[in-house]
Design an enzyme around this catalytic site. Structure first.
Site, PDB file in Angstrom:
ATOM      1  N   ARG A  61     -22.205 -34.796  27.199  1.00 13.83           N
ATOM      2  CA  ARG A  61     -21.388 -35.104  26.598  1.00 13.83           C
ATOM      3  C   ARG A  61     -21.076 -35.039  24.662  1.00 13.83           C
ATOM      4  O   ARG A  61     -20.407 -35.547  24.489  1.00 13.83           O
ATOM      5  CB  ARG A  61     -22.491 -36.855  26.935  1.00 13.83           C
ATOM      6  CG  ARG A  61     -22.655 -37.308  28.392  1.00 13.83           C
ATOM      7  CD  ARG A  61     -23.241 -39.434  27.747  1.00 13.83           C
ATOM      8  NE  ARG A  61     -24.564 -38.736  27.218  1.00 13.83           N
ATOM      9  CZ  ARG A  61     -25.508 -38.568  28.172  1.00 13.83           C
ATOM     10  NH1 ARG A  61     -25.478 -38.641  29.676  1.00 13.83           N
ATOM     11  NH2 ARG A  61     -26.720 -38.091  27.384  1.00 13.83           N
ATOM     12  N   GLU A  98     -40.992 -33.184  26.766  1.00 16.77           N
ATOM     13  CA  GLU A  98     -41.850 -33.589  27.130  1.00 16.77           C
ATOM     14  C   GLU A  98     -42.228 -33.106  28.112  1.00 16.77           C
ATOM     15  O   GLU A  98     -44.015 -32.903  27.963  1.00 16.77           O
ATOM     16  CB  GLU A  98     -41.748 -35.108  27.965  1.00 16.77           C
ATOM     17  CG  GLU A  98     -42.909 -35.765  27.236  1.00 16.77           C
ATOM     18  CD  GLU A  98     -42.414 -37.190  27.962  1.00 16.77           C
ATOM     19  OE1 GLU A  98     -43.313 -38.397  27.776  1.00 16.77           O
ATOM     20  OE2 GLU A  98     -41.088 -37.793  28.642  1.00 16.77           O
TER      21      GLU A  98
END
Lengths: 175, 175
Positions: A61, A98
């Site tokens: 994006r 994460e």
């Protein structure tokens, strides 16, 4: 209306994407409004402190406003992609997620020493990917003159991580 | 020099990518030259037979000239992405690859019935992905008014596959 409220009016909240409990900020409706796209591009340009020699855009994006910015400023657009996607000689930087790690790459012949480079992505979350892109720029002897994002998730403190590279960090819509 | 020879002068041949025996046409140097990017965008626009109501760009290199085209024409830009990447309600189309299958998606609220839609990607090879994108457009009651590609690998006969959707197929550089 301000640019920020125009942007927020075009962002769609999608619950539980990409996983349960996450409220995803979907910016795809912005690209259906080219007047707004031009306002966003101009908003980024107004906030630039030093005219960059190139724009780096992060897959995928980040390619969208990245190329619009480069085109408007008439400077090279350089792609940062996930590992294995760029065909020519690359340098890479691995960074923590994460759970696990990720790796991004840039072609080795895109950036010239001494350049000022602006890094663009659609969204600033923890700043891990933009920080990795900044390392790629700096490893090649260039300087990060700034960062630009459409959206910032402020509670994740991404700006703190990016400040070591440049404090010219533009986020047009904050949550 | 012609536009085609300008484009070819900026394309880099990378041997054995993504696998041994394949000579990859690397278009990333084109994006480092925004004058050439503007010439390419204008080349696509000159070849359009019907002004489209929207541009569909295929992830992820198809986002680059896709958004430039949409911006220049002031029409919506609609993203086609690999399955699982678009957050909102989607329709999908599965298609055959050399080995196995792939699936692409589009948001269900992007295209209006009766629209003329131009589909853009960087490269036309067998035409499988562009054909799948065309099916997504047509399933929503819109018409494919044309296709635009920077590069065509003519020996793979992609145009034959796409002709059932539209014969307005523009490829600016042919191999």
């Amino acid at each position: 209306m301000s640019l920020e409220s125009n942007i927020k009016a075009s962002i769609r909240d999608v619950p539980d994407f990409p996983k349960p409990g996450i409220m995803f900020k979907d910016i795809t409706p912005i690209f259906e409004n080219q007047v707004l796209c031009n306002e966003i591009t101009e908003g980024f340009i107004k906030a630039i402190s030093v005219k960059p020699n190139a724009i780096v855009g992060i897959e995928s994006r980040g390619f969208l406003f990245g190329i619009l910015l480069a085109n408007k400023l008439n400077v090279p657009f350089i792609l940062v992609r996930k590992a294995g996607k760029l065909p020519y000689k690359t340098i890479s930087h691995e960074y923590a997620l994460e759970y696990g790690t990720s790796k991004i790459e840039m072609h080795t012949d895109s950036i010239k020493k001494g350049w000022n480079v602006l890094i663009h992505d659609d969204l600033l979350a923890t700043g891990g990917t933009a920080d990795a892109a900044a390392h790629l720029v700096e490893q090649q002897g260039a300087k990060v003159s700034g960062f630009s994002f459409v959206v910032e998730l402020g509670f994740l403190n991404g700006k703190q991580k990016l400040n070591i590279h440049s404090n010219n960090i533009t986020c047009l819509a904050q949550y």
